[in-house]
Design an enzyme around this catalytic site. Structure first.
Site, short mmCIF file in Angstrom:
data_model
loop_
_atom_site.label_atom_id
_atom_site.label_comp_id
_atom_site.label_asym_id
_atom_site.label_seq_id
_atom_site.Cartn_x
_atom_site.Cartn_y
_atom_site.Cartn_z
N ARG A 3 11.49 -5.42 5.58
CA ARG A 3 11.14 -4.01 5.33
C ARG A 3 12.02 -3.07 6.15
NH1 ARG A 3 5.01 -1.94 5.60
NH2 ARG A 3 5.05 -2.76 7.73
N LYS A 13 0.83 -1.21 0.00
CA LYS A 13 0.00 0.00 0.00
C LYS A 13 0.87 1.27 0.00
CE LYS A 13 -2.06 -1.03 3.89
NZ LYS A 13 -1.31 -2.28 4.18
N ARG A 60 -9.72 0.91 8.70
CA ARG A 60 -9.29 -0.45 9.03
C ARG A 60 -10.36 -1.20 9.81
NH1 ARG A 60 -3.38 0.67 8.82
NH2 ARG A 60 -2.27 -1.29 9.07
N ARG A 76 -0.56 -8.98 13.66
CA ARG A 76 -1.15 -7.98 12.77
C ARG A 76 -1.93 -8.63 11.63
NH1 ARG A 76 3.93 -5.22 11.09
NH2 ARG A 76 2.65 -3.84 9.83
N ARG A 88 10.97 -1.32 11.64
CA ARG A 88 9.88 -1.05 12.57
C ARG A 88 9.81 -2.15 13.62
NH1 ARG A 88 4.80 0.20 8.69
NH2 ARG A 88 3.79 -0.91 10.41
#
Ligand code: ADP
Ligand code: ADP
Ligand code: ZN
Length: 209
Positions: free
Chosen positions: A122, A13, A88, A164, A153
């Protein structure tokens, strides 16, 4: 054009929103980026959000809805925007319906196994929001856009990633049906390469780069 990017963590995204926003000259509104900046700056919102984010849970609806309301009221949103990571939950989508008219909902679909691999590699720039993957950095540790040091992160750790994904399936995936009923949903295969995904999104939006 008012656009929503919907999809699980790691679907691409942020990566795609950044490119499409640059092409269409509209702002990218990433609630995750806003919250991470607030945490970095130590604001009240940041302090409130921290424990939820680090546990892989969603920040309470009322907190996030207020942030988005305030952001969408800003001048630069007049010609459109991409919402990346909002809504969300169904209550968030209902709140959005009262303040905005959405033109397109782009769902980026990617299998969970692929997501786990993407999220573990990431690296992000908290200053400008740019996103990278270890496999494309070739050992570099700074942001190619702004020079800031890249970070991993905390919520991209293996155990939080699984939490998640569960949260996504339980609380966010119902929005697929929500927007399908409104005739707004377009599903795109997010497991393709970045360039093909980008072209597929432009095509879905009916625009040429
Ligand atoms: P990703 O890009 O991996 O999908 P985000 O950067 O969008 O993740 O979000 C990171 C975290 O910030 C989420 O796990 C959640 O804790 C919080 N967050 C972001 N957007 C929302 C939202 N719309 N509602 C509730 N929490 C949110
Ligand atoms: P999201 O915002 O949906 O959580 P990101 O845009 O941050 O997802 O992408 C998650 C990770 O996957 C990043 O490391 C990014 O570089 C990588 N990535 C994004 N799109 C693709 C793609 N089409 N193919 C392979 N890796 C991708
Ligand atoms: Zn940067």
């Amino acid at each position: 054009m008012n656009i929503i990017f919907l999809g699980p963590p790691g679907a691409g995204k942020g990566t795609q929103a950044q490119k499409i926003c640059a092409a269409l000259n509209i702002p990218q509104i990433s609630t995750g980026d806003i919250l991470r900046r607030a945490m970095k700056d130590g604001t009240e919102t940041g302090l409130k959000a921290k424990s939820y984010i680090e546990a892989g849970k969603l920040v309470p609806d009322e907190v996030i809805i207020d942030i988005v309301k305030e952001r969408l009221a800003m001048d630069d949103c007049r010609n459109g925007y991409i919402l990346d990571g909002f809504p969300r939950t169904v209550p968030q989508a209902e709140a959005l319906d009262t303040i905005a008219k959405i033109d397109h909902v782009i769902e980026l679909a990617v299998d969970d196994q692929v997501l786990v691999e993407r999220l573990s590699g990431r690296r992000v720039c908290v200053k400008c929001g740019a996103t990278y993957h270890l496999s494309m950095l070739g050992g570099k540790t700074n942001c190619a856009v702004c020079g800031e040091e890249l970070i991993q992160r905390k919520d991209d750790s293996a155990e939080t990633v699984l939490a998640r994904l569960e949260v996504y399936h339980a609380q966010t995936a119902p929005l697929i049906g929500y927007y399908e009923k409104k005739g707004l949903l377009q599903r795109i295969d997010g497991a393709q390469g970045m360039d093909n995904t980008y072209a597929a999104i432009l095509n879905a939006l009916g625009v040429q780069a």
